[in-house]
Design an enzyme around this catalytic site. Structure first.
Site, PDB file in Angstrom:
ATOM      1  N   ASP A  51      46.687  33.479  37.062  1.00 35.77           N
ATOM      2  CA  ASP A  51      46.746  34.729  37.803  1.00 35.77           C
ATOM      3  C   ASP A  51      48.052  34.744  38.581  1.00 35.77           C
ATOM      4  O   ASP A  51      48.360  33.781  39.291  1.00 35.77           O
ATOM      5  CB  ASP A  51      45.563  34.834  38.762  1.00 35.77           C
ATOM      6  CG  ASP A  51      44.233  34.557  38.056  1.00 35.77           C
ATOM      7  OD1 ASP A  51      44.103  34.962  36.887  1.00 35.77           O
ATOM      8  OD2 ASP A  51      43.348  33.942  38.680  1.00 35.77           O
ATOM      9  N   ASP A 101      32.099  40.797  37.088  1.00 38.09           N
ATOM     10  CA  ASP A 101      32.493  40.006  38.249  1.00 38.09           C
ATOM     11  C   ASP A 101      31.310  39.914  39.204  1.00 38.09           C
ATOM     12  O   ASP A 101      30.738  40.946  39.595  1.00 38.09           O
ATOM     13  CB  ASP A 101      33.688  40.649  38.958  1.00 38.09           C
ATOM     14  CG  ASP A 101      34.975  40.531  38.138  1.00 38.09           C
ATOM     15  OD1 ASP A 101      34.939  39.923  37.063  1.00 38.09           O
ATOM     16  OD2 ASP A 101      36.009  41.061  38.592  1.00 38.09           O
TER      17      ASP A 101
END
Length: 253
Positions: free
Chosen positions: A131, A8
């Site tokens: 998500d 990330d």
């Protein structure tokens, strides 16, 4: 069952967030290329990149870091990327740079036709990231919860030719609380394309449960905080998953 290390990216660094909160970022490396090489050395068969700044901004913000990762990886393993991908030109540029698969998240919810256009223009190179919190899809770097149900959207996207759905339980991401197995399996059973689990992977119990669900269509899991903190050793965990996959396949046969 693939264990896919996550890298990330925030401000050019490799970080991990807690429940998607940009103010709760732990920096694990300032050299994304070296981190990619580290996971390849640990036996990674695929990498999962997220441009966190891009997810909030709506356009890529960590391209130099992404390119350093691609340079380190070369042609060794596939690399998938999500975060801030909103137009076909960006997808084309990323694929030309060496990204194997793009992941469309927020844009898939806000502009579903974009997914259809992307699948038509770049068949075999598009995944959708859904998500969710309590079954409701979130957008804009998880900052906004919509009224959309995960399964309803996934069914729409599979008809358009996406390669897989990456399903993240926001409440578990970065918390080492275990993967939401029930929700992941329910999604995999409802659609015909593969599902990649994300959020909360913490130990071999998670891997065991996911391998049992492989026949339902769960093809892999994103490995994040657990492999950075050492709670899971990637090489050992992948070996364990391979052994379980073989074991459960023999039982089915």
């Amino acid at each position: 069952m693939l264990l896919i290390p996550a890298i990330d990216l925030k401000d050019g660094h490799c970080v991990r967030l807690e429940q998607g909160d940009m103010d709760k970022a732990t920096v694990f490396s300032e050299d994304p290329g070296a981190m990619a090489a580290h996971w390849i050395g640990k036996g990674a068969r695929r990498l999962h990149l997220v441009d966190l700044n891009g997810a909030f901004a709506g356009k890529l913000k960590n391209e130099s870091a992404i390119k350093s990762i691609l340079k380190a990886v070369g042609n060794e393993i596939p690399v998938q990327l999500g975060g801030g991908i909103r137009d076909l030109e960006t997808i084309e540029r990323l694929l030309d740079d060496g990204i194997s698969t793009v992941i469309i998240g927020t844009a898939a919810v806000k502009n579903p036709g974009f997914v259809q256009d992307a699948c038509t223009a770049f068949p075999g190179h598009v995944m959708v990231g859904l998500d969710a919190r309590d079954g409701k899809v979130a957008t804009d770097g998880w900052s906004k919860i919509t009224g959309h149900e995960v399964i309803d959207l996934a069914k729409k996207f599979e008809d358009w030719g996406v390669e897989a759905i990456i399903y993240t339980d926001i409440g578990r991401d970065g918390m080492l609380k275990g993967v939401n197995i029930d929700a992941t399996v329910k999604l995999a059973q409802a659609i015909r394309i593969p599902v990649i689990a994300s959020g909360g992977l913490s130990n071999n119990q998670d891997i065991d449960a996911l391998c049992k669900a492989e026949e339902e269509g769960v093809m892999g899991v994103i490995a994040g905080r657990s492999i950075y903190t050492g709670d899971l050793d990637l090489a050992a965990a992948q070996k364990y998953a391979d052994e379980l996959t073989l074991k459960y396949k023999k039982k089915i046969i």
